[in-house]
Design an enzyme around this catalytic site. Structure first.
Site, PDB file in Angstrom:
ATOM      1  CG  LEU A   2      -1.818  -1.211   1.407  1.00 40.98           C
ATOM      2  CD1 LEU A   2      -2.535  -1.157   2.756  1.00 40.98           C
ATOM      3  CD2 LEU A   2      -2.845  -1.247   0.278  1.00 40.98           C
ATOM      4  CG  HIS A   3       3.939   1.321  -3.110  1.00 41.06           C
ATOM      5  ND1 HIS A   3       5.130   0.759  -2.718  1.00 41.06           N
ATOM      6  CD2 HIS A   3       3.498   0.566  -4.151  1.00 41.06           C
ATOM      7  CE1 HIS A   3       5.406  -0.288  -3.486  1.00 41.06           C
ATOM      8  NE2 HIS A   3       4.429  -0.435  -4.362  1.00 41.06           N
ATOM      9  CG  ASP A   4       0.832   6.306  -3.402  1.00 39.91           C
ATOM     10  OD1 ASP A   4       2.079   6.337  -3.471  1.00 39.91           O
ATOM     11  OD2 ASP A   4       0.097   6.307  -4.411  1.00 39.91           O
TER      12      ASP A   4
END
Ligand code: BDR
Ligand code: CA
Length: 314
Positions: free
Chosen positions: A238-240
């Site tokens: 869930l990078h961002d």
């Protein structure tokens, strides 16, 4: 904790959507002054339509503008194979009725920053084109920015090239302007964002939940994970979300100071966030706090709680 004034610059993008949802659910801590879009995961037209769809679905009114339709020098690069043809595949959103406040995201950002009573934190979750242009055209805005909490970069290896992460690789010239700006930066690079991964069971729980926001999120994430599954991966970062989570729960992260230089050469290292901890820092001090670890359990708990809170709205 005093509320932080934030401007979120994004390219939705499934994980961008998750980051926006986390921010929306935490408006007791974040005062969202506005949101801008940038060409990245998909074309500017698509990512802008995506945010209009999301705001329409949620029924929220956040001042929003579209920004740059291409990087400063490079040709545009998109991530359709991950985020789908629309950039936000997996859920059938109604046609958007939400209207943008402006179609000049750079002037919009300048106005929001200069009008703000207090200092502002920027949260870029896409290529850094808008922010690079903002600092070049309106350098006076830098005085009013207290922090940039961005998703991008990596210390050890990339995801777009062996050395470069997608957001930085998409517009290294803009990234260089940002990292050289002198403004404190918290970098959520791949080392920490890969730890902030959702698994199949958690996605299934979202898909089967009663709440519409949780269900919608599960559907988008399910589509997003197809790409990762096709590559034999079983972790879906869930990078961002990390760049927003840091502002809400900084205590669940560990990191360290680095001097980050952006590689703008045309060679194999293009777009790399080259990190120095030692010798060079004696002459060029640290410009970035790089997040390296997170408490995954606490991270996911806060993320799922945010979706549940938003379920009450829709
Ligand atoms: C970054 O690239 C995009 O695909 C994601 O939205 C994230 O911002 C991860 O490398
Ligand atoms: Ca993004």
């Amino acid at each position: 904790m005093e509320k932080r004034n934030v401007l979120i610059d994004c390219d939705p993008g499934v994980d961008d959507v998750m980051a926006l949802l986390l921010a929306l659910a935490n408006q007791d801590k974040l005062n969202i002054l506005g949101v801008t879009t940038v060409s990245g995961n998909q074309t500017l037209a698509k990512v802008t339509k995506n945010i209009r769809k999301l705001w329409t679905f949620l029924g929220v009114e956040i001042p929003t503008a579209c920004g740059a339709s291409r990087p400063i020098i490079k040709e545009p690069l998109h991530g359709g194979e991950i985020h789908g043809e629309s950039g936000m595949d997996g859920w059938d959103f109604p046609e958007p009725v939400f209207q943008l406040e402006s179609d000049n995201g750079i002037v919009f950002l300048k106005d929001k920053i200069m009008e703000s009573k207090g200092k502002v934190t920027l949260v870029p979750t896409g290529p850094l084109t808008n922010i690079g242009l903002l600092f070049s055209v309106f350098p006076e805005t830098k005085e009013k920015i207290e922090l940039i909490s961005l998703m991008g970069g990596s210390i050890f290896s990339g995801n777009r090239t062996p050395f470069a992460e997608f957001n930085i690789y998409s517009d290294p010239e803009a990234a260089k302007i940002v990292f050289d700006s002198g403004i404190p930066i918290v970098m959520s690079g791949l080392e920490v964002t890969n730890q902030a991964s959702i698994d199949d069971k958690e996605i299934e729980d979202l898909l089967t939940s009663e709440g519409m926001v949780s269900k919608m999120s599960g559907s988008l994430l399910n589509s997003y994970t197809n790409f990762h599954r096709s590559k034999g991966l079983d972790n879906y970062p869930l990078h961002d979300v990390v760049s927003v989570m840091y502002l809400i729960r900084p205590e669940i992260f560990k990191g360290r100071d680095y001097r980050i230089e952006i590689d703008t050469s045309k060679g194999v290292y293009r777009g790399r966030t080259a990190a120095d901890t030692g010798e060079l820092m004696k002459h060029n001090p640290s410009n970035t706090f790089v997040l390296m670890d997170t408490d995954r359990e606490e991270f996911m708990k806060t993320f799922f709680h945010a979706l549940k809170e938003l379920d009450k709205l829709v």
